[in-house]
Design a protein around this motif. Sequence first.
Motif, PDB file in Angstrom:
ATOM      1  N   TRP A  59      32.600  37.011  42.300  1.00 58.90           N
ATOM      2  CA  TRP A  59      33.395  37.749  43.291  1.00 58.90           C
ATOM      3  C   TRP A  59      32.529  38.592  44.226  1.00 58.90           C
ATOM      4  O   TRP A  59      33.045  39.412  44.983  1.00 58.90           O
ATOM      5  N   GLY A  60      31.195  38.416  44.120  1.00 59.56           N
ATOM      6  CA  GLY A  60      30.308  39.054  45.079  1.00 59.56           C
ATOM      7  C   GLY A  60      29.620  40.312  44.600  1.00 59.56           C
ATOM      8  O   GLY A  60      28.935  40.974  45.381  1.00 59.56           O
ATOM      9  N   LEU A  61      29.774  40.661  43.325  1.00 59.98           N
ATOM     10  CA  LEU A  61      29.141  41.881  42.809  1.00 59.98           C
ATOM     11  C   LEU A  61      27.829  41.541  42.120  1.00 59.98           C
ATOM     12  O   LEU A  61      27.783  40.632  41.280  1.00 59.98           O
ATOM     13  N   PRO A 108      41.678  40.154  39.523  1.00 62.75           N
ATOM     14  CA  PRO A 108      42.877  40.933  39.194  1.00 62.75           C
ATOM     15  C   PRO A 108      43.355  41.757  40.386  1.00 62.75           C
ATOM     16  O   PRO A 108      42.557  42.132  41.254  1.00 62.75           O
ATOM     17  N   SER A 109      44.636  42.066  40.409  1.00 68.19           N
ATOM     18  CA  SER A 109      45.179  42.859  41.521  1.00 68.19           C
ATOM     19  C   SER A 109      44.564  44.252  41.540  1.00 68.19           C
ATOM     20  O   SER A 109      44.383  44.845  42.602  1.00 68.19           O
ATOM     21  N   VAL A 110      44.265  44.796  40.361  1.00 69.49           N
ATOM     22  CA  VAL A 110      43.527  46.068  40.253  1.00 69.49           C
ATOM     23  C   VAL A 110      42.303  45.799  39.392  1.00 69.49           C
ATOM     24  O   VAL A 110      42.425  45.305  38.269  1.00 69.49           O
ATOM     25  N   LEU A 139      32.680  45.025  50.319  1.00 67.10           N
ATOM     26  CA  LEU A 139      33.859  45.780  50.727  1.00 67.10           C
ATOM     27  C   LEU A 139      35.123  44.967  50.459  1.00 67.10           C
ATOM     28  O   LEU A 139      36.217  45.523  50.340  1.00 67.10           O
ATOM     29  N   LYS A 140      34.942  43.660  50.345  1.00 67.11           N
ATOM     30  CA  LYS A 140      36.040  42.755  50.009  1.00 67.11           C
ATOM     31  C   LYS A 140      35.497  41.726  49.028  1.00 67.11           C
ATOM     32  O   LYS A 140      34.425  41.155  49.239  1.00 67.11           O
ATOM     33  N   LEU A 141      36.217  41.487  47.931  1.00 65.12           N
ATOM     34  CA  LEU A 141      35.743  40.555  46.921  1.00 65.12           C
ATOM     35  C   LEU A 141      35.730  39.128  47.457  1.00 65.12           C
ATOM     36  O   LEU A 141      36.576  38.734  48.262  1.00 65.12           O
ATOM     37  N   HIS A 142      34.766  38.349  46.981  1.00 64.66           N
ATOM     38  CA  HIS A 142      34.656  36.954  47.372  1.00 64.66           C
ATOM     39  C   HIS A 142      35.615  36.100  46.550  1.00 64.66           C
ATOM     40  O   HIS A 142      36.106  36.510  45.489  1.00 64.66           O
ATOM     41  N   GLY A 143      35.811  34.883  47.002  1.00 70.66           N
ATOM     42  CA  GLY A 143      36.540  33.903  46.230  1.00 70.66           C
ATOM     43  C   GLY A 143      37.984  34.274  45.993  1.00 70.66           C
ATOM     44  O   GLY A 143      38.651  34.875  46.840  1.00 70.66           O
ATOM     45  N   SER A 144      38.469  33.967  44.791  1.00 71.33           N
ATOM     46  CA  SER A 144      39.863  34.226  44.442  1.00 71.33           C
ATOM     47  C   SER A 144      39.963  34.398  42.937  1.00 71.33           C
ATOM     48  O   SER A 144      38.981  34.246  42.215  1.00 71.33           O
ATOM     49  N   GLY A 145      41.178  34.733  42.482  1.00 64.49           N
ATOM     50  CA  GLY A 145      41.416  34.849  41.050  1.00 64.49           C
ATOM     51  C   GLY A 145      41.102  36.202  40.470  1.00 64.49           C
ATOM     52  O   GLY A 145      41.219  36.410  39.260  1.00 64.49           O
ATOM     53  N   VAL A 186      42.078  47.583  34.521  1.00 64.21           N
ATOM     54  CA  VAL A 186      42.297  46.236  35.063  1.00 64.21           C
ATOM     55  C   VAL A 186      43.774  45.910  34.988  1.00 64.21           C
ATOM     56  O   VAL A 186      44.439  46.209  33.988  1.00 64.21           O
ATOM     57  N   GLN A 187      44.295  45.303  36.040  1.00 71.32           N
ATOM     58  CA  GLN A 187      45.647  44.738  36.018  1.00 71.32           C
ATOM     59  C   GLN A 187      45.524  43.272  36.399  1.00 71.32           C
ATOM     60  O   GLN A 187      45.451  42.918  37.572  1.00 71.32           O
ATOM     61  N   GLY A 188      45.470  42.415  35.398  1.00 67.47           N
ATOM     62  CA  GLY A 188      45.284  40.994  35.625  1.00 67.47           C
ATOM     63  C   GLY A 188      44.456  40.391  34.519  1.00 67.47           C
ATOM     64  O   GLY A 188      44.074  41.060  33.560  1.00 67.47           O
TER      65      GLY A 188
END
Length: 796
Positions: free
Chosen positions: A263-265, A180-182, A172-178, A245-247
């Motif tokens: 990112w957890g997928l 894209p915003s979309v 429901l929320k991506l892991h880590g960082s980095g 994708v935006q990023g």
Amino acid sequence: MTDAATTPQIAAERVAQLRAELDEHNYRYHVLDEPSIPDAEYDRLFHQLKALEAEYPQLITPDSPTQRVGSLALSAFGEVKHEVPMLSLGNAFEEDDLRDFDRRVREGLDLPVGDLFGGGAEVEYSCEPKLDGLAVSLLYENGLLVRGATRGDGSTGEDISVNVRTIRNIPLKLHGSGWPSVLEVRGEVFMSRAGFAALNARQLESGGKTFANPRNAAAGSLRQLDSRITASRPLELCAYGIGQVQGELPDNHIGILTALKGWGLPISRELQLAKGAEECLAYYRAIGAKRDALPYEIDGVVFKVNNLAYQRELGFRAREPRWAIAHKFPAMEELTELLDVEFQVGRTGAVTPVARLQPVRVAGVTVSNATLHNMDEVMRLGVMIGDTVIIRRAGDVIPQVVQVVAERRPADARPVHIPESCPVCGSRVERTQLIKRSKGKESVSEGSIYRCVGRLACAAQLKQAIIHYVSRRAMDIEGLGEKSVEQLVDEGLVRSPADLYTLKFEQLVGLEGFAELSANNLLAAIADSRQPSLARFIYALGIPDVGEETAKLLARALGSLQRIQQALPDVLTYLPDVGLEVAYEIRNFFDDAHNQQVIHDLLARGLELQEEGELSPEFAACATLAGFIDKLNISGIAATGAKNLAEKAASLDGVIALSQDWLELSVTKGLSEKAKQSLREFFAVEANIQRARAIEAQLREFGMHWQSEKRVVAGLPLAGQTWVLTGALEVMSRDLAKDKLESLGAKVAGSVSAKTTCVVAGPGAGSKLAKASELGLKVLDEEAFLAELAAYGVVA
């Protein structure tokens, strides 16, 4: 129960800690397959979080691990427009099909394809099993899951956000960082073999209906209006790609999937890189060997060009990418009894035999019907009613009868006969004729298709014709599904597509499924369809062998319904990709009195065709005398002979006169004696002279004659120019770049010649760029190309 001393601040900190722990354990379990705690410990942490959220409901957020239980049922799913279409894949069934795909990829990239002395350049492909489930789109904004959607028709899907949230391995929320915003993630929702077996066991215990196979179970579970039911089903996701994708993302497919995993997928644990077709085939064989041992069902392997720049250069065709293919496993077969053969009537009147079978499970699906294609296939198989037959699911999708077990034929087996009259309307059934046209002759033979001659008087043909007419890619009349169309026809309210435009509210509101709102909505949708583009209208008419792209070509090239209706077959063949057989289908359709009446009625009832105009400038004066002679199909006169004859005669009248002057013809150079004799014999037949003059007259009338005026599109800055795209374009796709150029009046060609105005060359450009340099042509990189578009007011 929570500790009495717990304060809201402490509770918030503990909730955040528990969520982080549970998210990490979910990631390790579902994505890495490396669980670090027992299930019981996971359950203990989960219940702690649930208890804290129950005591402090203000702490509940949509991305909490507890928010996967589903909610109250919806009345219907909303629609989601895919910003980037979710395309289907082309199929390979044989090893040579995959090798051909690899060859096409290398040719499309201008890479060496090899010869007797070497194998040429090799392309890297990502390889992964093709899961048998339901394709979905997951949209993340700033790392949070905001929407889930089905693939639908590729352009528009259903909003199933509430349901995808219940699937345990979808973060429901991506892991880590980095990230894209979309980020739009695409993947397959499926059910494992074990999950499927457990679900069916529960269904049996509760007296519910069992599912035929994991794919049906997954698809049905994901499309429940009550998401609590979805939450109770053992669904899983496997991510296989991205959409909008935006990023920033990696520049290769496997790199992107690896980032998604971080990112957890969940992605396929069988994902692998292969170099060239032979390594792909080795992977295909290896996966095939372990297919039955996998914890989920698969029906093949998907290969994708790994390099994203290469993907962009290769682009798309119609409804599928040129850079990916699904290599299907061989079909599975079973034995069963042929109980009967029934005949169905299609939109064009084709009467098709359908096998009714003793139900049997084939490749996980219960099959009770199978296709027999046509009566020629029935004769080839030698099939009789009562036979034991072998059933195959071709491509794991369409059941078909492939063989008769003759030694098991019972004494009372009955032959299969085509009905003399239509099983729906009672009209006469006729066998079609095949007309083959070649140089100097026309041969007629019996076709494999039988047709009902009842046309729209036949309810089956009428229903199928209207279903096609109202479909999304035709007239796009929302609210008219198959059942509604059948009801309107059965009630006698619609006897032709034109009758749709005379329907009244009081006729609809009393019908099953039509309340006041739905009746008004349908009438509004019908009214909205009164101004279709010419291309949509042509496609909606259902002309045999005229698909959406051919309809667009006819509309763009000829510019008006009148010209399309009048066009002779020989004139239609001047349009790209329109062969003589398709041209005759178009001509026969518009010659038919029933079809003429339907078109007349549609226009009389208020249809106003849009985007009609003049003949497309690219076809103005497109005919040459030499090409005209060649298209007459005179025996012995091919392109070179036609060119020599055109130079000698200079006009059609000159050709006819030359054919009748044996002395002059005998000294004409560039024609064999056989060709000269054929020319004399051809124009000795008055009907041939009349046909040639009729074709020339229409070419002149349409403005396509060699003496017609060449035209350009007034006001378009690139009118009359020819552009070529090569290499990878990174800001926009090649297809989009082509659309932009065509909107400015340019013609976009696939090869470079001295007539080319400009070449747009991105990274990886090969032979086309080299040829452009040799010819001294104008060449732009993508940055300069975008600047040129911007100068004309076209935004990338």
